[in-house]
Design a protein around this motif. Structure first.
Motif, PDB file in Angstrom:
ATOM      1  N   HIS A  51       0.891  -1.189  -0.013  1.00 53.57           N
ATOM      2  CA  HIS A  51      -0.070  -0.064   0.061  1.00 53.57           C
ATOM      3  C   HIS A  51       0.854   1.122  -0.075  1.00 53.57           C
ATOM      4  O   HIS A  51       0.617   2.068  -0.734  1.00 53.57           O
ATOM      5  N   ALA A  52       1.857   1.014   0.542  1.00 53.04           N
ATOM      6  CA  ALA A  52       2.845   2.499   0.670  1.00 53.04           C
ATOM      7  C   ALA A  52       3.464   2.569  -0.623  1.00 53.04           C
ATOM      8  O   ALA A  52       3.641   3.637  -1.292  1.00 53.04           O
ATOM      9  N   VAL A  53       3.863   1.506  -1.238  1.00 53.46           N
ATOM     10  CA  VAL A  53       4.504   1.554  -2.593  1.00 53.46           C
ATOM     11  C   VAL A  53       3.639   2.180  -3.528  1.00 53.46           C
ATOM     12  O   VAL A  53       4.009   2.936  -4.361  1.00 53.46           O
ATOM     13  N   GLU A  54       2.361   1.645  -3.633  1.00 55.57           N
ATOM     14  CA  GLU A  54       1.410   2.025  -4.440  1.00 55.57           C
ATOM     15  C   GLU A  54       1.183   3.737  -4.339  1.00 55.57           C
ATOM     16  O   GLU A  54       0.900   4.461  -5.222  1.00 55.57           O
ATOM     17  N   GLU A  55       1.158   4.158  -3.030  1.00 56.39           N
ATOM     18  CA  GLU A  55       1.000   5.631  -2.469  1.00 56.39           C
ATOM     19  C   GLU A  55       1.943   6.187  -3.366  1.00 56.39           C
ATOM     20  O   GLU A  55       1.771   7.415  -3.995  1.00 56.39           O
ATOM     21  N   VAL A  56       3.087   5.891  -3.276  1.00 55.45           N
ATOM     22  CA  VAL A  56       4.265   6.753  -3.601  1.00 55.45           C
ATOM     23  C   VAL A  56       4.169   6.754  -5.198  1.00 55.45           C
ATOM     24  O   VAL A  56       4.387   7.662  -5.694  1.00 55.45           O
ATOM     25  N   ALA A  57       3.994   5.300  -5.815  1.00 53.96           N
ATOM     26  CA  ALA A  57       3.910   5.351  -7.156  1.00 53.96           C
ATOM     27  C   ALA A  57       3.044   6.259  -7.821  1.00 53.96           C
ATOM     28  O   ALA A  57       3.263   6.730  -8.977  1.00 53.96           O
ATOM     29  N   ASN A  58       1.836   6.226  -7.480  1.00 51.62           N
ATOM     30  CA  ASN A  58       0.849   7.021  -8.080  1.00 51.62           C
ATOM     31  C   ASN A  58       0.492   8.732  -7.376  1.00 51.62           C
ATOM     32  O   ASN A  58      -0.404   8.973  -7.757  1.00 51.62           O
ATOM     33  N   GLU A  59       1.363   9.072  -6.515  1.00 51.44           N
ATOM     34  CA  GLU A  59       0.735  10.420  -5.965  1.00 51.44           C
ATOM     35  C   GLU A  59       0.587  11.097  -6.643  1.00 51.44           C
ATOM     36  O   GLU A  59      -0.183  12.446  -6.390  1.00 51.44           O
ATOM     37  N   ASN A  60       1.196  11.397  -7.907  1.00 47.96           N
ATOM     38  CA  ASN A  60       0.902  12.647  -8.836  1.00 47.96           C
ATOM     39  C   ASN A  60       0.097  12.145  -9.933  1.00 47.96           C
ATOM     40  O   ASN A  60       0.163  13.186 -11.036  1.00 47.96           O
ATOM     41  N   ARG A  61      -0.540  11.276  -9.963  1.00 51.13           N
ATOM     42  CA  ARG A  61      -1.247  10.600 -11.270  1.00 51.13           C
ATOM     43  C   ARG A  61      -2.573  11.345 -11.229  1.00 51.13           C
ATOM     44  O   ARG A  61      -3.265  11.317 -10.155  1.00 51.13           O
ATOM     45  N   GLU A  62      -2.953  11.789 -12.523  1.00 50.61           N
ATOM     46  CA  GLU A  62      -4.359  12.487 -12.451  1.00 50.61           C
ATOM     47  C   GLU A  62      -5.471  11.573 -13.110  1.00 50.61           C
ATOM     48  O   GLU A  62      -6.499  12.037 -13.758  1.00 50.61           O
ATOM     49  N   SER A  63      -5.240  10.248 -12.750  1.00 48.23           N
ATOM     50  CA  SER A  63      -6.236   9.360 -13.078  1.00 48.23           C
ATOM     51  C   SER A  63      -7.014   9.122 -12.146  1.00 48.23           C
ATOM     52  O   SER A  63      -7.219   9.586 -11.006  1.00 48.23           O
ATOM     53  N   SER A  64      -8.070   7.989 -12.429  1.00 49.02           N
ATOM     54  CA  SER A  64      -8.820   7.336 -11.399  1.00 49.02           C
ATOM     55  C   SER A  64      -8.032   6.987 -10.240  1.00 49.02           C
ATOM     56  O   SER A  64      -6.823   6.420 -10.503  1.00 49.02           O
ATOM     57  N   LYS A  65      -8.323   6.517  -8.988  1.00 48.28           N
ATOM     58  CA  LYS A  65      -7.616   5.985  -7.789  1.00 48.28           C
ATOM     59  C   LYS A  65      -7.170   4.579  -8.341  1.00 48.28           C
ATOM     60  O   LYS A  65      -8.024   3.869  -8.928  1.00 48.28           O
ATOM     61  N   GLY A  66      -5.956   4.192  -7.981  1.00 50.85           N
ATOM     62  CA  GLY A  66      -5.430   2.995  -7.689  1.00 50.85           C
ATOM     63  C   GLY A  66      -5.529   2.498  -6.501  1.00 50.85           C
ATOM     64  O   GLY A  66      -5.419   3.067  -5.465  1.00 50.85           O
ATOM     65  N   THR A  67      -5.170   1.231  -6.409  1.00 48.44           N
ATOM     66  CA  THR A  67      -4.584   0.668  -5.164  1.00 48.44           C
ATOM     67  C   THR A  67      -3.769  -0.500  -5.336  1.00 48.44           C
ATOM     68  O   THR A  67      -3.462  -0.775  -6.709  1.00 48.44           O
ATOM     69  N   ILE A  68      -3.579  -1.418  -4.339  1.00 49.59           N
ATOM     70  CA  ILE A  68      -2.511  -2.495  -4.385  1.00 49.59           C
ATOM     71  C   ILE A  68      -3.126  -3.627  -5.242  1.00 49.59           C
ATOM     72  O   ILE A  68      -4.473  -3.978  -5.456  1.00 49.59           O
TER      73      ILE A  68
END
Ligand code: MBD
Ligand code: FE
Length: 282
Positions: free
Chosen positions: A86-103
């Motif tokens: 969950h932390a890796v995903e948060e860092v990977a997608n923090e600046n992405r303007e898409s729909s939310k992702g998760t693990i």
């Protein structure tokens, strides 16, 4: 009792390990400098814990025995995806303007059977569970519908088991790829998944037990949504009023990802809409 209930931690662990080796490339370009920094920090975090908590030899040996068991039962993918991803995903997608992702979790299998929309996921004739229809649109951040976008979906059955990781389930059960139509629309017919319990008979289960935690994830659908020239989204969708939305063992619930399906008027099940917005490739 069905054969599915004989699923063991060692079974699904071995399969998740095998699946990781097949799916992911790990011949990456991590530099000496970066390995030095990350490994030093991770080791220091453990050493600090030992010093600050005055860890005893009994506790140190319990940790050693536990780590050995995690490896023996193949539960490293499970451990990492539940407590770290969950932390890796948060860092990977923090600046992405898409729909939310998760693990992603440990149970994705690529190349599931492809259907044009509307599609029905492969399932057994007597597949238990409430029928569920998920539908919506896939667009670019600029609002353009994406035709031929891939909506890959995989989820647990009504007992909380995944095909290819628990025994006795047909290979592609509740796994599929639906392609959007020329207006970017998709419609998927499946059944409502059950909450998922991490295998309690393995090392991860032992930790959960020893720490007095619980082993549950809320019921969820896993998805990967992709289209040419756009960034793939890996995400999950959850269900309003379901159990464990606020205490997911994998810390992977986000408010934007909670669906509120409604009963279909003819009584044939439930139905809900969800749109995906994809960011363009940088
Ligand atoms: C799952 O189904 C899952 O989604 C995660 C993250 C971990 C274990 C099982
Ligand atoms: Fe899952």
């Amino acid at each position: 009792m069905s054969v599915e209930t004989q699923a063991t931690a060692a079974d699904s662990g071995a399969k998740a390990t095998e699946r990781f080796r097949a799916n992911k490339s790990f011949t990456s370009e991590v530099t000496t400098e970066r390995v030095n920094k990350l490994a030093s920090r991770a080791i220091k975090a453990l050493v600090d814990t030992v010093v600050e908590e005055k860890v005893t030899y009994e506790e140190y040996n319990a940790l050693k025995a536990w780590l050995i068991q995690v490896g023996e039962t193949g539960e490293w993918p499970l451990f990492l995806d539940v407590w770290i991803e969950h932390a890796v995903e948060e860092v990977a997608n923090e600046n992405r303007e898409s729909s939310k992702g998760t693990i992603e979790g440990p149970y994705y299998v690529p190349n599931s059977p492809v259907q044009q929309t509307p599609g029905t996921l492969p399932m057994r004739e007597d597949e238990p569970g409430t029928p569920l229809v998920l539908h919506g649109k896939v667009t670019s951040v600029d609002g353009n519908p994406l035709t031929g976008a891939k909506v890959e979906i995989w989820h647990a059955d009504d007992l909380g088991f995944y095909s290819q990781f628990a025994p006795g389930i047909p290979e592609w059960n509740l796994r599929g790829t639906i392609l959007t139509d020329d207006e970017g629309r998709y419609e998927i017919h499946t059944v409502q998944p059950a909450p998922y319990q991490i295998p309690t008979d393995g090392a991860c289960g032992k930790l959960i037990d020893a720490a007095g935690w619980h082993a549950w994830r809320p019921a969820h659908l896993h998805l990967k949504v992709s289209a040419e020239n756009h960034q793939l989204i890996t995400t999950q969708l959850y269900f309003q009023a379901g159990e464990h939305l606020t205490d997911d063992i994998a810390s992977a619930v986000k408010p934007e990802l909670i669906l509120d399906p409604q009963d279909v008027t003819d009584g044939s099940g439930r139905e809900v809409g969800y749109d995906f917005v994809l960011a363009t490739v940088n």
